[in-house]
Design an enzyme around this catalytic site. Structure first.
Site, PDB file in Angstrom:
ATOM      1  N   GLU A 196      -0.250  -1.354   5.616  1.00 20.70           N
ATOM      2  CA  GLU A 196       0.762  -0.883   6.568  1.00 20.70           C
ATOM      3  C   GLU A 196       0.510   0.570   6.964  1.00 20.70           C
ATOM      4  OE1 GLU A 196       4.119   0.980   8.323  1.00 20.70           O
ATOM      5  OE2 GLU A 196       3.450   1.484   6.314  1.00 20.70           O
ATOM      6  N   ASP A 220       8.780   4.252  -0.449  1.00 17.78           N
ATOM      7  CA  ASP A 220       7.984   3.638   0.607  1.00 17.78           C
ATOM      8  C   ASP A 220       6.864   2.824  -0.008  1.00 17.78           C
ATOM      9  OD1 ASP A 220       6.728   3.040   2.967  1.00 17.78           O
ATOM     10  OD2 ASP A 220       5.828   5.012   3.237  1.00 17.78           O
ATOM     11  N   ASP A 254       0.829  -1.212   0.000  1.00 14.13           N
ATOM     12  CA  ASP A 254       0.000   0.000   0.000  1.00 14.13           C
ATOM     13  C   ASP A 254       0.861   1.259   0.000  1.00 14.13           C
ATOM     14  OD1 ASP A 254       0.640  -0.965   2.636  1.00 14.13           O
ATOM     15  OD2 ASP A 254      -0.713   0.513   3.497  1.00 14.13           O
TER      16      ASP A 254
HETATM   17 ZN   LIG Z   1       6.317   2.268   4.620  1.00 18.94          ZN
END
Ligand SMILES: [Zn+2]
Length: 412
Positions: free
Chosen positions: A165, A131, A100
């Protein structure tokens, strides 16, 4: 062939994948996987693509664990597990990354389309590229390189690509841990979702977090006649000053952390009266406290209540503290845990730097493992551009991190 030569071969192979790694980044970036609670569809499409990729690239025993989620169009949030089998099944080396991403935020701050990744000066830009795709792609290509070289690793390798997450992991790794017994105490668990620019931080511990909203209630009056009111702002100011004693009441240093102490800071302040000549009847401020794991959050809360009672008595106010966030630190992973030692060795070999086990002031998703009694370490080499406009991944870091994983896979 000795182990150095094997690693040299593997490094060269990973280096050859540089362009393919960038290409995979671009393809992943084009499939936004935003949580339904943040206005997205979840990770189903990205997971479908990744499961196909894993199948096409020699991963085995691929499983998709679906956490039910009626807010997602698919009805679930996917968590993928995939393996590369080693000579021994005694332990698994896991690398867990999340699929995600967070929404792009203000689009005018982006120099390009957040979902059409672009390359600029050795960096890939786009939402999710750092990320957490940087190390997702790195881990996938580390395994691909092993297979291309025909190397059977000593231990099993497990790749976990999880959901949710960014919004708490309840439908991600938390769900996997609660419903499936795939992880074992002896496994090495690497979570590349925190790190620093030099790749020298191995995160093993965290402080507890306590955020309070403190409302002080007195009595409003004209500024010229304070005796007719009760000045809430003044009482709150004495309270803030008294709260500084928390530094003395909860002393102690833990060199794992930077800063090595617990911190108790007043932060946000809400406006009270709009004009100068009114004694404010109500005052609101906030505290951000990061507490070393050796202290109980409960005890700190009790101490704050005692200090508040003293202020209430002295100034005849009422103080109400409301918890905004409270997270008790997970038990730390030992600085001597096998996962930490393996990372240190690999970082030294690839980046020629001494990495150190460290604690941080906030929670990471590795805490979910630590609460479950597993040793997990967060590590990666990154610039921390996560969640920002023009998020980027330094291509050298992605390739270098893949080599670090390759090195760990080769360790006996
Ligand atoms: Zn992350």
């Amino acid at each position: 062939m000795n182990s150095n030569e094997t690693f040299d071969k593997l490094e060269r192979r990973i280096e050859q994948y540089r362009d393919e790694m960038v290409e995979l980044q671009m393809r992943l970036c084009a499939i936004p996987a935003i949580a339904p609670s943040s206005g997205g569809e979840g990770e189903a499409k990205k997971a479908e693509f990744l499961a196909e990729w894993l199948k096409a690239n020699g991963f085995v025993d691929i499983a998709v664990i679906k956490a039910p989620d009626l807010d997602a169009p698919a009805g679930y949030r996917p968590n993928i597990l995939a393996y590369c089998r080693g000579k021994s099944q005694a332990r698994t080396i896991w690398i867990m990354t999340h699929m995600d991403v967070v929404p792009p935020g203000e689009l005018s701050l982006w120099r390009g389309d957040p979902y059409k990744a672009w390359v600029e000066k050795g960096r890939v830009h786009g939402r999710g590229v750092e990320d957490n795709q940087q190390d997702m792609v790195a881990s996938l290509f580390a395994v691909k390189a092993l297979q291309a070289e025909g190397i059977v690793p000593a231990s099993d390798i497990g790749i976990a690509l999880v959901a949710d997450e960014e919004t708490g992991s309840a439908k991600g790794i938390d769900y996997v841990l609660q419903n499936h017994k795939v992880f074992r105490k002896q496994d090495l668990i690497i979570v590349p979702d925190a790190g620093n620019e030099t790749g020298t931080m191995i995160e093993v511990a965290e402080k507890s977090i306590l955020w309070l909203k403190v409302k002080t209630m007195g009595k409003q009056a004209h500024g010229s006649t304070p005796e007719k009111g009760i000045n809430s702002f003044k009482a709150a100011s004495f309270f803030i000053a008294a709260l500084n004693d928390l530094y003395k009441i909860y002393p102690g240093r833990d060199r794992l952390f930077d800063p090595p102490i617990s911190t108790f800071e007043p932060t946000k302040k809400e406006a009270n009266v709009p004009n100068v000549n009114t004694i404010p009847g109500e005052d609101i401020f906030y505290m951000d406290m990061r507490i070393l794991p050796k202290f109980k959050v409960r005890d700190v809360e009790r101490t704050i209540r005692t200090i508040a009672a003293g202020i209430e008595k002295k100034f005849k106010v009422k103080i109400h503290a409301e918890v905004q966030q409270k997270a008790t630190a997970a038990p730390p992973t030992s600085a001597q845990a096998p996962v930490v030692l393996a990372l240190k060795k690999a970082v030294k070999s690839v980046y020629r730097k001494d990495a150190k086990a460290m604690g941080i002031g906030g929670g990471t998703v590795a805490a979910v493992f630590r609460r479950g009694g597993f040793s997990a370490a967060c590590w990666s080499k990154l610039d921390e551009t996560a969640h920002q406009p023009n998020e980027y991944c330094i291509i050298d870091n992605m390739v270098g991190d893949a080599k670090v994983y390759g090195h760990i896979f080769l360790q006996e």
